[in-house]
Enzyme design. Structure first.
Site, PDB file in Angstrom:
ATOM      1  N   LEU A  81      18.536  15.242 -11.030  1.00  0.00           N
ATOM      2  CA  LEU A  81      19.387  15.099 -12.370  1.00  0.00           C
ATOM      3  C   LEU A  81      20.379  16.252 -12.375  1.00  0.00           C
ATOM      4  CD1 LEU A  81      16.900  14.922 -15.290  1.00  0.00           C
ATOM      5  CD2 LEU A  81      18.343  13.017 -14.276  1.00  0.00           C
ATOM      6  N   ASP A  82      21.660  15.967 -12.637  1.00  0.00           N
ATOM      7  CA  ASP A  82      22.828  17.038 -12.819  1.00  0.00           C
ATOM      8  C   ASP A  82      22.106  18.171 -13.568  1.00  0.00           C
ATOM      9  OD1 ASP A  82      24.454  15.460 -11.212  1.00  0.00           O
ATOM     10  OD2 ASP A  82      25.633  14.966 -13.084  1.00  0.00           O
ATOM     11  N   ARG A  83      22.644  19.385 -13.374  1.00  0.00           N
ATOM     12  CA  ARG A  83      22.107  20.744 -13.749  1.00  0.00           C
ATOM     13  C   ARG A  83      22.451  20.793 -15.303  1.00  0.00           C
ATOM     14  NH1 ARG A  83      24.451  26.872 -12.181  1.00  0.00           N
ATOM     15  NH2 ARG A  83      23.035  27.764 -13.511  1.00  0.00           N
ATOM     16  N   ARG A 127      28.844   9.756 -15.408  1.00  0.00           N
ATOM     17  CA  ARG A 127      29.902  10.617 -16.034  1.00  0.00           C
ATOM     18  C   ARG A 127      31.256  10.033 -15.522  1.00  0.00           C
ATOM     19  NH1 ARG A 127      27.791  16.371 -14.085  1.00  0.00           N
ATOM     20  NH2 ARG A 127      30.019  17.181 -15.048  1.00  0.00           N
TER      21      ARG A 127
END
Length: 339
Positions: A156-158, A262
């Site tokens: 997962l993205d930060r 995104r």
């Protein structure tokens, strides 16, 4: 001064300015490590050594499997003997290795002998690297030293919160990763986007191309389907709730590309609230003043087949308080929908 990873042999007579002879390590692959890529196996055993150096010693032939040369993507097998050369590291790297990640447990959604599913908070990287000293996996390993294996199943993205799977067995890791690769899992996110999302726009099928900014930071953009460097990416979108000036979406990804959600949503003119890479920066400033201090993207639901039982598992992580609080402050145009 350089430090050496690996035991030193008894010193022999050497000329001034030269190093004493050094021994190598011979590691026998156990059942839990079987099936792992050689590079990942070495990274686990050469703690504190930069990945670039790990790949260099593989390419040079210093690392061998059963006395034969191997490549980074070679899969090691149970009983294989891996030659591990002593590796010199700088004082700075040695100091970093001597200060391990602080141990930390995370909220659990599921745990058994094969897997654990955690509810990852925003702002925490899943692993160290790219300017981040440590992440979720390093902290879990530190707090659970008795665990034979802890590996990320996916990422997962930060700044994305929500469900993150960690494997506790090599067989479970491969089984679930194969499901992700074959698109047999269901991954649904909640995203708050700018504007009114078109009701008829339910599928985004646009290739994505990864590139680097001059400073080396990674970025992704939508590209044409005939771009040889593009990767086909599919995102399904469903309106969950229409709010004033924005829309809460349920977003299901059929492919797991870097920054896919995104970039796909932003490419349609509806960037995610608080996205500092692909968002509307002026809108983000307004949101920040209204109390939204992070990106509104949350890994909400995950469905997969359990590697041990064969049963279908459905996990759900409710919106974290900071996102729910902001959503509650946005006046709804219609009757609120339970998330």
């Amino acid at each position: 001064m350089n430090h050496i990873i690996g035991p030193q042999a008894s010193q022999s007579t050497t000329s001034p300015g030269t190093n004493p002879a050094l021994e190598v390590k011979w590691l026998t692959v156990d059942e839990e490590s079987a099936g792992q890529r050689l590079d990942n196996f070495l990274i686990r055993h050469l703690k504190g050594v930069p990945k670039t150096h790990v790949y260099r010693i593989i390419r040079s032939g210093e690392v061998r499997i059963n006395k034969g040369r191997a490549s980074a993507d070679t899969r090691i097998e149970n009983g294989d003997v891996v030659r591990l050369p002593p590796v010199r590291i700088s004082d700075k790297v040695a100091e970093k290795a001597a200060r391990p990640a602080p141990g930390r447990e995370f909220p659990l959604l599921l745990e058994d002998d094969a897997l654990m599913a955690i509810d990852k908070p925003a702002g925490v990287a899943v692993h160290g690297g790219s300017g981040v000293s440590f992440g979720v996996i390093e902290q879990l390993r530190q707090v659970r030293p008795q665990a034979k294996l802890l590996e990320l199943v996916h990422r997962l993205d930060r700044e994305t919160s929500g469900i993150l799977l960690v494997a506790k067995k090599r067989s479970a890791l491969k089984h679930v990763q194969d499901q992700f690769r074959e698109r047999e899992t269901g991954k649904t996110y909640l995203a708050l986007v700018q504007g009114s999302w078109p009701e008829k726009l339910k599928v985004i099928d646009s290739s994505l191309h990864k590139y680097l900014l001059p400073d080396g930071e990674r970025r992704v953009r939508v590209t044409s389907n005939d771009d040889p460097d593009g990767m086909r990416s599919i995102t399904l979108v469903k309106v969950a709730q229409r709010l004033v000036g924005c829309t809460l979406l349920e977003v299901t990804i059929k492919t797991g590309r870097t920054h896919q959600i995104r970039v796909h949503l932003a490419s349609q003119g509806h960037p995610i609230a608080g996205d500092d890479k692909y968002g509307d920066f002026e809108w983000n400033k307004t949101l920040n003043k209204q109390g939204l201090k992070r990106m509104f993207l949350h890994a909400w639901r995950l469905e997969f087949t359990h590697p041990a039982t064969g049963k279908r598992v459905n996990l759900k992580s409710p919106l974290p308080p900071e996102l729910q609080l902001y959503a509650n402050h946005v006046k709804s145009k219609s009757t609120p929908t339970a998330i």
